[in-house]
Design a protein around this motif. Structure first.
Motif, PDB file in Angstrom:
ATOM      1  N   LEU A 255       1.212  16.813  -0.805  1.00  0.00           N
ATOM      2  CA  LEU A 255       1.649  16.622  -2.186  1.00  0.00           C
ATOM      3  C   LEU A 255       2.168  15.199  -2.357  1.00  0.00           C
ATOM      4  O   LEU A 255       2.956  14.719  -1.550  1.00  0.00           O
ATOM      5  CB  LEU A 255       2.762  17.622  -2.517  1.00  0.00           C
ATOM      6  CG  LEU A 255       3.302  17.605  -3.952  1.00  0.00           C
ATOM      7  CD1 LEU A 255       2.250  18.133  -4.919  1.00  0.00           C
ATOM      8  CD2 LEU A 255       4.584  18.442  -4.038  1.00  0.00           C
ATOM      9  N   ILE A 256       1.720  14.525  -3.403  1.00  0.00           N
ATOM     10  CA  ILE A 256       2.235  13.190  -3.699  1.00  0.00           C
ATOM     11  C   ILE A 256       3.513  13.356  -4.517  1.00  0.00           C
ATOM     12  O   ILE A 256       3.475  13.744  -5.685  1.00  0.00           O
ATOM     13  CB  ILE A 256       1.205  12.349  -4.473  1.00  0.00           C
ATOM     14  CG1 ILE A 256      -0.049  12.145  -3.627  1.00  0.00           C
ATOM     15  CG2 ILE A 256       1.800  11.002  -4.877  1.00  0.00           C
ATOM     16  CD1 ILE A 256      -1.157  11.402  -4.339  1.00  0.00           C
TER      17      ILE A 256
ATOM     18  N   PRO B 264       0.831  -1.204   0.000  1.00  0.00           N
ATOM     19  CA  PRO B 264       0.000   0.000   0.000  1.00  0.00           C
ATOM     20  C   PRO B 264       0.870   1.261   0.000  1.00  0.00           C
ATOM     21  O   PRO B 264       1.902   1.305   0.659  1.00  0.00           O
ATOM     22  CB  PRO B 264      -0.785  -0.112   1.311  1.00  0.00           C
ATOM     23  CG  PRO B 264      -0.732  -1.561   1.668  1.00  0.00           C
ATOM     24  CD  PRO B 264       0.576  -2.062   1.161  1.00  0.00           C
ATOM     25  N   VAL B 265       0.457   2.249  -0.767  1.00  0.00           N
ATOM     26  CA  VAL B 265       1.217   3.493  -0.817  1.00  0.00           C
ATOM     27  C   VAL B 265       0.433   4.692  -0.295  1.00  0.00           C
ATOM     28  O   VAL B 265       1.009   5.739  -0.058  1.00  0.00           O
ATOM     29  CB  VAL B 265       1.711   3.787  -2.254  1.00  0.00           C
ATOM     30  CG1 VAL B 265       2.701   2.723  -2.699  1.00  0.00           C
ATOM     31  CG2 VAL B 265       0.545   3.856  -3.241  1.00  0.00           C
ATOM     32  N   LEU B 266      -0.870   4.548  -0.132  1.00  0.00           N
ATOM     33  CA  LEU B 266      -1.692   5.649   0.381  1.00  0.00           C
ATOM     34  C   LEU B 266      -2.812   5.067   1.241  1.00  0.00           C
ATOM     35  O   LEU B 266      -3.257   3.939   1.020  1.00  0.00           O
ATOM     36  CB  LEU B 266      -2.323   6.444  -0.772  1.00  0.00           C
ATOM     37  CG  LEU B 266      -1.425   7.366  -1.591  1.00  0.00           C
ATOM     38  CD1 LEU B 266      -2.212   7.917  -2.777  1.00  0.00           C
ATOM     39  CD2 LEU B 266      -0.889   8.502  -0.749  1.00  0.00           C
ATOM     40  N   GLU B 267      -3.272   5.849   2.185  1.00  0.00           N
ATOM     41  CA  GLU B 267      -4.448   5.469   2.957  1.00  0.00           C
ATOM     42  C   GLU B 267      -5.686   6.110   2.341  1.00  0.00           C
ATOM     43  O   GLU B 267      -5.625   7.234   1.836  1.00  0.00           O
ATOM     44  CB  GLU B 267      -4.298   5.923   4.408  1.00  0.00           C
ATOM     45  CG  GLU B 267      -3.191   5.191   5.161  1.00  0.00           C
ATOM     46  CD  GLU B 267      -3.114   5.608   6.622  1.00  0.00           C
ATOM     47  OE1 GLU B 267      -3.810   6.567   7.002  1.00  0.00           O
ATOM     48  OE2 GLU B 267      -2.358   4.974   7.373  1.00  0.00           O
ATOM     49  N   THR B 268      -6.802   5.390   2.377  1.00  0.00           N
ATOM     50  CA  THR B 268      -8.050   5.930   1.843  1.00  0.00           C
ATOM     51  C   THR B 268      -9.232   5.375   2.619  1.00  0.00           C
ATOM     52  O   THR B 268      -9.181   4.252   3.133  1.00  0.00           O
ATOM     53  CB  THR B 268      -8.212   5.589   0.347  1.00  0.00           C
ATOM     54  OG1 THR B 268      -9.434   6.163  -0.145  1.00  0.00           O
ATOM     55  CG2 THR B 268      -8.244   4.080   0.118  1.00  0.00           C
TER      56      THR B 268
ATOM     57  N   ALA C 198      -4.577  16.038  -8.195  1.00  0.00           N
ATOM     58  CA  ALA C 198      -5.316  16.733  -7.140  1.00  0.00           C
ATOM     59  C   ALA C 198      -4.383  17.214  -6.040  1.00  0.00           C
ATOM     60  O   ALA C 198      -4.605  18.272  -5.436  1.00  0.00           O
ATOM     61  CB  ALA C 198      -6.388  15.814  -6.552  1.00  0.00           C
ATOM     62  N   SER C 199      -3.321  16.457  -5.762  1.00  0.00           N
ATOM     63  CA  SER C 199      -2.406  16.834  -4.677  1.00  0.00           C
ATOM     64  C   SER C 199      -1.680  18.148  -4.949  1.00  0.00           C
ATOM     65  O   SER C 199      -1.167  18.776  -4.026  1.00  0.00           O
ATOM     66  CB  SER C 199      -1.390  15.719  -4.429  1.00  0.00           C
ATOM     67  OG  SER C 199      -0.360  15.697  -5.403  1.00  0.00           O
ATOM     68  N   THR C 200      -1.652  18.571  -6.209  1.00  0.00           N
ATOM     69  CA  THR C 200      -1.020  19.858  -6.535  1.00  0.00           C
ATOM     70  C   THR C 200      -1.941  21.040  -6.253  1.00  0.00           C
ATOM     71  O   THR C 200      -1.523  22.192  -6.359  1.00  0.00           O
ATOM     72  CB  THR C 200      -0.612  19.905  -8.021  1.00  0.00           C
ATOM     73  OG1 THR C 200      -1.798  19.986  -8.840  1.00  0.00           O
ATOM     74  CG2 THR C 200       0.208  18.695  -8.416  1.00  0.00           C
ATOM     75  N   GLY C 201      -3.213  20.755  -5.922  1.00  0.00           N
ATOM     76  CA  GLY C 201      -4.191  21.821  -5.726  1.00  0.00           C
ATOM     77  C   GLY C 201      -4.972  22.150  -6.978  1.00  0.00           C
ATOM     78  O   GLY C 201      -5.736  23.117  -6.999  1.00  0.00           O
TER      79      GLY C 201
END
Length: 412
Positions: free
Chosen positions: A392-393, A78-82, A241-244
């Motif tokens: 930011l990813i 896993p690389v992110l939580e959701t 999306a992480s960039t805003g």
């Protein structure tokens, strides 16, 4: 020496490459970690060299934290939580609710979007909705000669220019923008005017007007495609999306990722398999021969569902109920039976989206449209969740090339 993706190896060679016993090899096959197919004598089993090499690479990566991280983006760690979706053998779960159960309860894509976006009492689809395209996109939006994904990608960035609160962080505002965008995306994919009806009705009328059974199948397909954890297109949407960036940009990222042959293109290849099997005159023999040659069966098998994709199983159940007597459905059943006999694999959602179109005498493109229209709900959920985190990813790379200065410095 480079190897062909279709090169087959014996059980003994697979064990040597993996450094395991024959018993462990069979255990890997039973757990869905490795596929096998009949050998030349139809008694032995052979294995795709590419699959064996991939499994060996993952085994090596697991021996070190740094190497494990390097492999984690290939269906690994896993690389992110959701909080959005969870994959279980019986169904994907959307915020704890079964997608298969939602289909059977009559849920629409809009219902699932409200769930995925964690709307609570807010209904973002109740906001005022314009029924005409802005002048700047009218010609392209209605041009049915353009491919669906490209038409949507051309128009969505321009539609963003008219969204006055595109960067407003308030969740109610963002959900209303997402609701309009989900409808706009669906309409663009079928070259129709914006429509406030449920998406399954819009798409159903675009392809088979007045066919209520078909519209029900479309509804089910949209719900089952709405999200699937951190798949390629959802991850692409989250990165943007992480960039805003505004939500329109995140949907464009998802559509762009979906346009690749290894993601959205799977429906096209599954449709081609059905057509080629029909044209062969011997569908069962065609499937068995293809598998024995080491070629894959598009639309069958899924690495995350070794015992069968429940999304595909649900669409198949509904197709059998509504179109079980159709000659085209008999062909689909023949291909499914032949694939399961030859490979042990069950049809996945890509294969059933293709079958849905095939049985209703539609071309392959609507299968991809169903996927893109449904998955947009998930992309928008992931985008909103990522932006709420405010991070930011930006993963790091492990450099494996020449050191600075090239060969001279390495020699020194």
């Amino acid at each position: 020496m480079p190897t062909s993706d279709n090169e087959l190896v014996t059980a003994a060679e697979a064990c040597r490459l993996l450094g395991i016993s024959t018993a462990t090899l069979y255990a890997y096959v039973s757990r869905g970690l490795l596929g096998s197919r009949p050998g030349p004598d139809h008694r032995s089993r052979v294995y795709l060299r590419a699959d064996v090499d991939r499994l060996a690479q993952r085994k090596r990566a697991g021996r070190g934290a740094a190497r494990g991280a390097a492999q984690s983006l290939d269906r690994g760690l896993p690389v992110l939580e959701t909080r959005i979706s969870l994959i279980r053998p019986d169904s994907p779960y959307y915020r704890g609710q079964s997608a298969v159960a939602a289909v059977r309860a009559g849920a629409t894509l809009e219902d699932i979007a409200r769930l995925l976006w964690d709307c609570g009492e807010q209904d973002p689809f109740a906001a005022p909705f314009a029924s005409a395209w802005p002048q700047r996109v009218q010609d392209v939006a209605g041009d049915a000669s353009l491919p669906p994904i490209e038409r949507a990608l051309a128009c969505i960035p321009l539609l963003a220019l008219d969204v006055r609160q595109a960067f407003n962080p308030a969740l109610p505002v963002r959900r209303e923008i997402a609701a309009t965008l989900l409808r706009h995306n669906a309409a663009l994919l079928v070259a129709r005017a914006p429509d406030a009806r449920p998406v399954h009705e819009l798409l159903g009328d675009a392809w088979r007007p007045g066919d209520a059974d078909f519209a029900e199948l479309v509804r089910a397909a949209l719900v089952l495609c709405a999200d699937h954890e951190l798949n390629v297109s959802a991850f692409a949407a989250r990165v943007v999306a992480s960039t805003g960036a505004h939500l329109h940009a995140t949907v464009c990222a998802g559509l762009s990722a979906l346009s690749g042959p290894r993601h959205g293109g799977a429906t096209m290849r599954a449709y081609a398999l059905l057509r080629d099997a029909l044209d062969s005159g011997d569908p069962a023999g065609f499937i068995a021969s293809r598998w024995q040659r080491g070629e894959d069966l598009p639309g069958f098998g899924h690495v995350l569902y070794p015992h069968g994709d429940p999304r595909g199983a649900e669409v198949l159940r509904m197709l059998r109920e509504r179109r079980g007597d159709a000659p085209a459905m008999a062909h689909v059943e023949t291909v499914i039976a032949a694939a399961e006999e030859a490979s042990g694999q069950h049809p996945n959602i890509d294969g059933l989206l293709a079958a849905l179109c095939f049985v209703h005498d539609l071309p392959a493109a609507p299968a991809l449209v169903l996927f893109a229209a449904g998955r947009s709900a998930g992309w928008l959920a992931h985008a909103q969740e990522q932006q709420a985190l405010g991070t930011l990813i930006r993963p790091r790379a492990r450099y494996t090339g020449l050191p600075p200065g090239g060969a001279d410095e390495e020699a020194g």
